[in-house]
Design a protein around this motif. Structure first.
Motif: not given
Ligand SMILES: C[S@@+](CC[C@H](N)C(=O)[O-])C[C@H]1O[C@@H](n2cnc3c(N)ncnc32)[C@H](O)[C@@H]1O
Length: 252
Positions: A218, A223, A32, A227, A230
């Protein structure tokens, strides 16, 4: 011993003989973090550059991101172990150069763009580092710099619950103890932004990166989902400088 051969007292983290790639990235669950770094570099780096340098670039972890954009890409690092690994991985696609950040072996105004990722935590004198980066860039050149942020939510929690006496709100540099490698440093965003401006840089863009850096998150989200989150969070949370990594796009 000539001045240039004297060991510098400013080197705080010597990666010679340390397998950073295997131990830090491959043996640990950091997919990640790696993808978050890549996303930020992709967003901030110009699409085409002539002379590019990855400062304290280690084994060239992010080389896939800049090689296609650069006419010449150089990985610069103190550690010959890291540079040998970079050469093994990327061959003729990169050049390597060894040296110390405080005396960068590049001519004034010779570089079009550079990145410096996951390195500020090793540097005690960020003003000197910033001045060096400014010196080697051409006018109009771009520096993409990741800074280890001291003002994060987990650090606030540790301070408020008495688990840490480091005040995340003070601009003082946080000096932290690393198990084997001595000290490392975290910076208040306002402190570091003053430093960049003092060097002469203009802050063009800011991203908040690795916003969900937590083993628990996580485990809960995985992950892939982190992402995705993110992607939005990097811009959304930039104004409050939320994440442990703050990315700056600086222009000379
Ligand atoms: C955590 S690694 C980051 C490597 C790479 N930028 C990345 O993101 O994977 C930090 C790097 O800083 C380099 N370094 C530490 N002190 C240095 C100094 N004074 N001058 C040049 N490089 C230095 C180390 O050798 C190491 O490769």
């Amino acid at each position: 011993m000539s001045e240039s051969k004297k060991p510098t007292t400013e080197v705080v983290a010597d990666y010679n003989g340390y397998d950073y790639k295997k131990i830090f990235w491959e043996d640990a669950d950091r997919k990640y973090e790696d993808l978050a770094d890549r996303m930020a570099v992709r967003r901030l780096l110009p699409s085409q550059v002539d002379n590019f340098v990855d400062i304290a670039g280690g084994y060239g972890r992010l080389a896939d991101e800049y090689i296609p954009r650069a006419k010449t890409a150089t990985v610069f690092d103190y550690s010959k172990t890291e540079l040998a690994q970079a050469k093994e991985l990327y061959g003729d696609k990169i050049k390597t150069k060894a040296g110390d950040i405080y005396k960068l072996p590049f001519d004034d105004a010779s570089v079009d763009a550079l990145i410096m990722v996951r390195a500020t935590h090793h540097f005690k004198d960020m003003q000197k580092v910033s001045d060096q980066l400014y010196r080697i860039l051409k006018p109009g050149g771009v520096a993409v710099i990741e800074v280890a942020n001291k003002k994060t939510l987990p650090k606030m929690m540790r301070y408020w619950t008495g688990k840490s006496d480091i005040n995340p709100f003070s601009r003082e540099v946080a000096r932290l103890k690393e198990l084997n490698a001595g000290e490392f440093y975290n910076y208040h965003p306002k402190y570091i932004e003053e430093i960049f401006k003092r060097s002469g840089f203009q802050i063009d863009e800011v991203l908040s990166v690795s916003n969900f850096r937590s083993a628990k998150l996580k485990q809960i989200f995985g992950t892939k989902n982190l992402v995705k989150m993110e992607k939005t969070a990097q811009k959304l949370l930039a104004p409050i400088r939320f994440a442990p990594s703050i990315y700056y796009k600086l222009v000379k």
